[in-house]
Design an enzyme around this catalytic site. Structure first.
Site, PDB file in Angstrom:
ATOM      1  N   THR A 118     -80.538  25.931  36.015  1.00 48.89           N
ATOM      2  CA  THR A 118     -81.537  26.989  36.005  1.00 48.89           C
ATOM      3  C   THR A 118     -82.576  26.792  37.330  1.00 48.89           C
ATOM      4  O   THR A 118     -83.403  27.774  37.468  1.00 48.89           O
ATOM      5  CB  THR A 118     -82.397  27.157  34.977  1.00 48.89           C
ATOM      6  N   CYS A 142     -89.685  22.233  32.433  1.00 46.03           N
ATOM      7  CA  CYS A 142     -90.114  22.413  31.088  1.00 46.03           C
ATOM      8  C   CYS A 142     -90.701  21.229  30.611  1.00 46.03           C
ATOM      9  O   CYS A 142     -90.441  20.151  30.825  1.00 46.03           O
ATOM     10  CB  CYS A 142     -89.155  22.862  30.079  1.00 46.03           C
ATOM     11  N   CYS A 180     -90.498  22.749  24.657  1.00 45.72           N
ATOM     12  CA  CYS A 180     -90.239  24.258  25.203  1.00 45.72           C
ATOM     13  C   CYS A 180     -88.959  24.917  24.017  1.00 45.72           C
ATOM     14  O   CYS A 180     -87.992  24.433  23.727  1.00 45.72           O
ATOM     15  CB  CYS A 180     -89.329  24.337  26.496  1.00 45.72           C
ATOM     16  N   ARG A 227     -83.335  27.292  24.718  1.00 50.86           N
ATOM     17  CA  ARG A 227     -82.133  26.561  24.150  1.00 50.86           C
ATOM     18  C   ARG A 227     -82.017  25.203  24.658  1.00 50.86           C
ATOM     19  O   ARG A 227     -82.273  25.188  26.239  1.00 50.86           O
ATOM     20  CB  ARG A 227     -80.805  27.350  24.388  1.00 50.86           C
ATOM     21  N   ARG A 275     -88.977  25.002  39.622  1.00 55.13           N
ATOM     22  CA  ARG A 275     -90.356  25.650  39.365  1.00 55.13           C
ATOM     23  C   ARG A 275     -90.586  25.671  37.921  1.00 55.13           C
ATOM     24  O   ARG A 275     -89.646  25.404  36.982  1.00 55.13           O
ATOM     25  CB  ARG A 275     -90.259  27.153  39.693  1.00 55.13           C
ATOM     26  N   CYS A 283     -91.393  26.456  34.055  1.00 54.94           N
ATOM     27  CA  CYS A 283     -91.034  27.533  33.147  1.00 54.94           C
ATOM     28  C   CYS A 283     -92.111  28.401  32.754  1.00 54.94           C
ATOM     29  O   CYS A 283     -92.983  28.295  32.391  1.00 54.94           O
ATOM     30  CB  CYS A 283     -90.467  26.740  32.035  1.00 54.94           C
ATOM     31  N   CYS A 330     -92.786  28.230  28.325  1.00 56.06           N
ATOM     32  CA  CYS A 330     -93.454  27.102  27.840  1.00 56.06           C
ATOM     33  C   CYS A 330     -94.742  26.500  28.807  1.00 56.06           C
ATOM     34  O   CYS A 330     -95.388  25.797  28.105  1.00 56.06           O
ATOM     35  CB  CYS A 330     -92.548  25.791  27.544  1.00 56.06           C
ATOM     36  N   ASP A 341    -121.095  -5.938  15.569  1.00 52.92           N
ATOM     37  CA  ASP A 341    -121.631  -4.750  15.019  1.00 52.92           C
ATOM     38  C   ASP A 341    -121.817  -4.879  13.357  1.00 52.92           C
ATOM     39  O   ASP A 341    -121.018  -5.298  12.745  1.00 52.92           O
ATOM     40  CB  ASP A 341    -121.009  -3.479  15.430  1.00 52.92           C
TER      41      ASP A 341
END
Length: 496
Positions: free
Chosen positions: A30, A34, A38, A41, A63, A65, A68, A441
């Site tokens: 694609t 992501c 995400c 699927r 690029r 998503c 998400c 302390d």
């Protein structure tokens, strides 16, 4: 982690939000990258590649998503925990150093050549300093498009782009859409101007679980009048910035922190977000920390009762050092009084529409101008504060986000009047060291005795590298206002 393919595959198959920001998943079929959680699927293993940063995925041609929004995640805890040069460089870039001073400025701060810094970042993050800064600008621009009504030109220059053309081209390349389309998909835009400031409302993501009570409680209980206030269910404070100033209003919400940010210069938004995230320790990995501490039977019930504790830190290392010095061997109320007197005497005044916010915390140079009447303290304490201010003003001491923590510790310890407790407190709250431990302390000593822990410092070696978080659990055993948010459900039994 991104090099462990099997672990990354398990994380994306489980859609595990704990790994958001630690690595990014790119899908070859694609061309999209992501976050691990995400909801789309899960892709087939042969079609995925893993990258350590969003910038690295962008450089590889992927690029972001649209579903998400991988840039809007918690930051990787790795860069906060580590103290090596790579982590210091990433912290400085997050703080905006490359945008303000260029790669040469970043290299100068680290003490390396520009070529060494380029190689170091490329090897460690998959992207060079300019690419990392570009990814930061793109996410800032997207935030402004979705959260404000500013014009595209105003957003382009506020985000640090040199021109509207480069802004449009970058947004198209990173998000495969135009700025106008990004804006049209958002319905939560709100921008207001008041007192010379532009206000923006944001939701800051937080890794779960998140226990806000001790971190917000500490900031509220130790707040300095003029610089900080608490009202209307929110903690408010001013911030001195490289350009101008800001006021922030923060409140814990469901799954994150709601932030209302007022800026005198919109271009400082990413720096403010970065500093607020450090202030509240939002990029910590609570599951890893709690799981490690719970292996010690001493901590198992403490962690189970309040998982996800964070460290109340500061927005500026110099400020935190002075606050700790002012608070030495006095009550919380007295420390607040000392701080307010100093702020009123030499801090810059600001116009703010937020009730109670009137000043910026003074710089080291301004503190050097404060007269004896400003400090209702023993002479030895005044001298220590002035020695520290002089070292910071002259550059002999650095407590910034990109500092070498070991070097800072050594220089602090060499200053007359600063002992081990002070060094550890500044390391924990000012430098963000996850393994600081003020063993002397009294609160820690009392808690250890109650738990039946002998030889506290020796026993604490088993809690490394998370002793700063162990400290928060031990401190919370003592009933005190620093462990609760007034009126917040779930905090009433914080110190029980």
């Amino acid at each position: 982690m991104y090099t462990d393919t099997a672990a990354c595959l398990r994380a994306i198959q489980a859609k595990d939000a704990r790994f958001d920001g630690r690595f990014f998943t790119a899908v070859l079929s694609t061309g999209i990258y992501c976050r691990p959680s995400c909801p789309a699927r899960t892709p087939q293993a042969r079609n995925v590649r893993f990258y350590p940063t969003a910038a690295a995925a962008q450089l590889a041609g992927f690029r972001a998503c649209k579903r998400c929004v991988p840039g809007a995640t918690s930051g990787s805890p790795e860069w906060d925990v580590r103290s090596d040069v790579l982590a210091r460089a990433v912290r400085l870039i997050d703080d905006g150093v490359v945008d303000r001073e260029g790669v040469a400025g970043l290299a100068s701060r680290l003490g390396y050549s520009t070529r060494q810094v380029q190689r170091l970042l490329t090897d460690g993050t998959g992207a060079g300093p300019l690419a990392l800064a570009r990814a930061r600008r793109a996410q800032t621009a997207r935030t402004l498009l979705e959260a404000t009504e500013l014009s595209h030109a105003e957003i382009a220059f506020a985000a640090g782009f040199s021109s509207v053309r480069s802004f449009n081209a970058t947004m198209q390349e990173v998000y495969a859409t135009t700025p106008r389309e990004l804006r049209n998909r958002s319905t939560r835009r709100r921008t207001a101007a008041d007192g010379g400031l532009t206000f923006i409302d944001l939701e800051l993501p937080v890794r779960q679980p998140f226990c806000p009570c001790n971190v917000f409680g500490h900031l509220i209980a130790t707040s300095i009048d003029g610089v900080e206030s608490f009202h209307d269910g929110a903690y408010h404070r001013t911030l001195r910035l490289p350009v101008g100033h800001a006021v922030v209003s923060l409140r814990p919400g469901h799954g994150g922190v709601s932030a209302r940010i007022g800026l005198s210069d919109l271009g400082q938004l990413p720096t403010v977000v970065s500093r607020v995230r450090r202030l509240l320790d939002l990029d910590a990995d609570p599951v890893a920390i709690d799981g490690f501490l719970a292996e010690d039977p001493v901590f198992a019930p403490l962690v189970a009762a309040h998982p996800g504790r964070r460290i109340p830190r500061g927005v500026d290392g110099d400020e935190m050092a002075f606050r700790i010095l002012l608070g030495q061997q006095v009550s919380t109320a007295a420390a607040r009084t000392h701080g307010a007197r100093l702020v009123s005497a030499v801090g810059d005044q600001v116009d703010s529409p937020v009730a109670g916010l009137t000043h910026l915390f003074p710089t080291a140079e301004q503190i050097l101008t404060a007269g004896d009447e400003t400090f209702a303290l023993p002479q030895s304490r005044r001298d220590t504060i002035r020695r520290t201010a002089l070292a910071l003003a002259e550059g002999d001491l650095d407590l910034g986000v990109g500092v070498d923590r070991d070097e800072a510790r050594a220089k602090l310890g060499a200053l007359k009047g600063i002992g081990p407790w002070t060094v550890e407190m500044i390391a924990m709250r000012g430098l963000g060291d996850p393994d600081a431990f003020p063993a002397t302390d009294l609160g820690l000593i009392r808690a250890a005795a109650e738990l039946g822990v002998d030889k506290l410092e020796a026993h604490s070696q088993a809690w490394r590298p998370w002793r700063s978080y162990a400290t928060q659990h031990l401190w919370a055993m003592t009933p005190h206002a620093v462990n609760t948010i007034p009126g917040h459900p779930g905090c009433s039994e914080e110190a029980a």
